[in-house]
Motif scaffolding. Sequence first.
Motif, mmCIF file in Angstrom:
data_model
loop_
_atom_site.group_PDB
_atom_site.id
_atom_site.type_symbol
_atom_site.label_atom_id
_atom_site.label_comp_id
_atom_site.label_asym_id
_atom_site.label_seq_id
_atom_site.Cartn_x
_atom_site.Cartn_y
_atom_site.Cartn_z
ATOM 1 N N MET A 1 21.638 57.388 12.103
ATOM 2 C CA MET A 1 20.969 58.589 12.595
ATOM 3 C C MET A 1 19.513 58.606 12.127
ATOM 4 O O MET A 1 19.211 58.225 11.007
ATOM 5 C CB MET A 1 21.681 59.833 12.073
ATOM 6 N N PRO A 2 18.580 59.051 12.988
ATOM 7 C CA PRO A 2 17.186 59.156 12.569
ATOM 8 C C PRO A 2 17.021 60.133 11.414
ATOM 9 O O PRO A 2 17.740 61.131 11.295
ATOM 10 C CB PRO A 2 16.488 59.674 13.832
ATOM 11 N N HIS A 3 16.024 59.821 10.554
ATOM 12 C CA HIS A 3 15.618 60.719 9.468
ATOM 13 C C HIS A 3 16.750 60.993 8.481
ATOM 14 O O HIS A 3 16.729 62.002 7.773
ATOM 15 C CB HIS A 3 15.064 62.032 10.029
ATOM 16 N N GLY A 4 17.737 60.122 8.411
ATOM 17 C CA GLY A 4 18.764 60.248 7.401
ATOM 18 C C GLY A 4 19.729 61.403 7.599
ATOM 19 O O GLY A 4 20.475 61.756 6.673
ATOM 20 N N ARG A 5 19.774 61.998 8.782
ATOM 21 C CA ARG A 5 20.702 63.108 9.014
ATOM 22 C C ARG A 5 22.098 62.576 9.346
ATOM 23 O O ARG A 5 22.242 61.501 9.905
ATOM 24 C CB ARG A 5 20.217 63.972 10.179
ATOM 25 N N THR A 6 23.097 63.369 9.013
ATOM 26 C CA THR A 6 24.457 63.068 9.450
ATOM 27 C C THR A 6 24.620 63.573 10.882
ATOM 28 O O THR A 6 23.856 64.447 11.339
ATOM 29 C CB THR A 6 25.488 63.751 8.554
ATOM 30 N N PRO A 7 25.616 63.071 11.624
ATOM 31 C CA PRO A 7 25.860 63.608 12.969
ATOM 32 C C PRO A 7 26.086 65.118 12.968
ATOM 33 O O PRO A 7 25.623 65.820 13.866
ATOM 34 C CB PRO A 7 27.104 62.846 13.426
ATOM 35 N N GLY A 80 9.681 42.328 26.593
ATOM 36 C CA GLY A 80 9.521 42.090 28.016
ATOM 37 C C GLY A 80 10.819 41.555 28.591
ATOM 38 O O GLY A 80 11.649 40.994 27.897
ATOM 39 N N GLY A 81 10.980 41.773 29.887
ATOM 40 C CA GLY A 81 12.187 41.299 30.536
ATOM 41 C C GLY A 81 13.261 42.366 30.604
ATOM 42 O O GLY A 81 13.124 43.452 30.049
ATOM 43 N N PRO A 82 14.382 42.049 31.263
ATOM 44 C CA PRO A 82 15.405 43.065 31.549
ATOM 45 C C PRO A 82 16.412 43.304 30.438
ATOM 46 O O PRO A 82 17.256 44.191 30.548
ATOM 47 C CB PRO A 82 16.110 42.476 32.776
ATOM 48 N N ASP A 83 16.358 42.525 29.360
ATOM 49 C CA ASP A 83 17.407 42.595 28.348
ATOM 50 C C ASP A 83 17.114 43.660 27.295
ATOM 51 O O ASP A 83 15.970 44.005 27.022
ATOM 52 C CB ASP A 83 17.555 41.238 27.653
ATOM 53 N N GLY A 84 18.177 44.144 26.675
ATOM 54 C CA GLY A 84 18.056 45.035 25.533
ATOM 55 C C GLY A 84 18.080 46.506 25.917
ATOM 56 O O GLY A 84 17.971 46.877 27.087
ATOM 57 N N ASP A 85 18.226 47.343 24.905
ATOM 58 C CA ASP A 85 18.217 48.787 25.116
ATOM 59 C C ASP A 85 17.807 49.457 23.820
ATOM 60 O O ASP A 85 17.962 48.899 22.725
ATOM 61 C CB ASP A 85 19.594 49.293 25.552
ATOM 62 N N GLU A 110 11.305 59.843 19.405
ATOM 63 C CA GLU A 110 11.133 58.643 18.595
ATOM 64 C C GLU A 110 12.219 57.657 18.975
ATOM 65 O O GLU A 110 13.358 58.048 19.246
ATOM 66 C CB GLU A 110 11.201 58.970 17.099
ATOM 67 N N ARG A 111 11.860 56.395 18.974
ATOM 68 C CA ARG A 111 12.757 55.375 19.510
ATOM 69 C C ARG A 111 13.355 54.516 18.406
ATOM 70 O O ARG A 111 12.659 54.102 17.485
ATOM 71 C CB ARG A 111 11.999 54.517 20.537
ATOM 72 N N TYR A 112 14.647 54.266 18.554
ATOM 73 C CA TYR A 112 15.418 53.515 17.573
ATOM 74 C C TYR A 112 16.218 52.412 18.265
ATOM 75 O O TYR A 112 16.539 52.517 19.450
ATOM 76 C CB TYR A 112 16.372 54.438 16.803
ATOM 77 N N ARG A 113 16.507 51.370 17.504
ATOM 78 C CA ARG A 113 17.386 50.321 18.006
ATOM 79 C C ARG A 113 18.813 50.835 18.066
ATOM 80 O O ARG A 113 19.149 51.866 17.480
ATOM 81 C CB ARG A 113 17.305 49.089 17.098
ATOM 82 N N GLN A 114 19.660 50.095 18.745
ATOM 83 C CA GLN A 114 21.051 50.527 18.866
ATOM 84 C C GLN A 114 21.810 50.470 17.544
ATOM 85 O O GLN A 114 22.828 51.147 17.392
ATOM 86 C CB GLN A 114 21.758 49.684 19.928
ATOM 87 N N ASP A 115 21.281 49.711 16.576
ATOM 88 C CA ASP A 115 21.925 49.682 15.266
ATOM 89 C C ASP A 115 21.442 50.810 14.360
ATOM 90 O O ASP A 115 21.819 50.883 13.190
ATOM 91 C CB ASP A 115 21.723 48.328 14.584
#
Length: 448
Positions: A1-7, A80-85, A110-115
């Motif tokens: 979770m961003p900023h160290g918050r719990t769900p 670049g390219g179609p891969d990833g999210d 703010e954008r985060y990786r899927q991990d």
Amino acid sequence: MPHGRTPEEARAEARLTAARLSGEGVVALALTWVDNAGVARVKGVPLQRLPEVAVEGVGFSPVFDVFLVDDAVTTSRYLGGPDGDLRVFPVLDRAVALAAQPGWALAPGERYRQDGLPHPACQRRFAARMVEAAAERGIAFRAAFETEWIVQRAADGSYPTDGPAYGLHRVTDCSDYLRDVLLALEAQGLTVQQLHPEYSPGQFEVSVAAKDPLGAADDAVLVRATIRGVSAQHGLRASFAPAFEPDGVGNGGHLHLSAWRDGHNLLAGPAGERPAGDGASFLAGVLRELPALLALGAPSPASYLRLVPSHWAGCFRCWGVENREAALRLIQGADDQANAEVKCFDQAANPYLAVGGVIAAGLAGLDAKAPLPEPVQGDPALLPPERQPPRLPTSLDATLTAFRTSTALRDALGDVLFEAIAAVRAAENAAYAELPPEDLIAATRWRY
């Protein structure tokens, strides 16, 4: 979770935010971020989904980091390219109901990786890192962007006023429109300092109160969205482009910044005199990196149609006390209120990159104890050639060369974001730099 918050914490905050916005008639949230071309991109979500979005984010492709201003796509060493999210998460405490777009609210993202780790090319997170780096040195900043824009009637492209530059005539002609701009901004919690006509036909400027650097960049996005919304309600079209007419005075996006430590403004000094110590070294660092900083603050090929001498655009690499022709103007207010104004920036810039880059350059100067040269008085273009300070780059190509050799900016941005910015600048330079001014302006006039 961003900023160290719990769900659970994220859901609880989102429910409170949704309840607040719902009470203001909001049904949808514009979740926005600004790409490397300076374009605000968006994902819209129903307000009822906000608790879910706060926990899971909204999916978006990392390819948007290499979008150009015309929506063409390039590629970089890392992106670049179609891969990833990616997952973009709303900054909930910055969500605000839009006064000129009933039913909608806006929140920066703010954008985060899927991990769950931060996306290394997230521009807002870059600015946050620079704020944190300054805090480690005991320094906090106050910042604000000036917003200039030009309006025409949407129906026929005519100007809504023929009044003179800075003239009351323009306010009289457009009083209903300007009143509604002011009311909308204030309804959204922004404190307006000034609202007035500018130099070019149909041009106006608004200044809002300073905030922390992230807040200032968030406000820059919000101010422009609000002006667009109010303009549409009045049958007008707003442009924030750096150049609007060939040989005209375009729209600046000046950045004001002050640096504070232990309640003392590092940029303040006796009236008419330079700052000393760390404040002087901070300014020296910004001045040293200005050619490279233009890749962040004047990023469009059209930016260089604006950066011409004797137009108060700040096209010379120098600083001066209250000198509107210097690229770096020191404004000395009363009661320790001095700030530096970066005059060579415009609104093709991503504001998070602009403010983060200036902080990074200043901190590099501070760490190196860089000496601040003598200030310049008067218009540098009118000085004898042997006394003229150097010009800043006169083309995006020259700026890109300076950017690529800037160790300070590469270290601050990180390789992924640095290379994405360089790729976008190179692609836009290749696409537009050889166009005649009128064609370049026509291609970019309504993109910002």
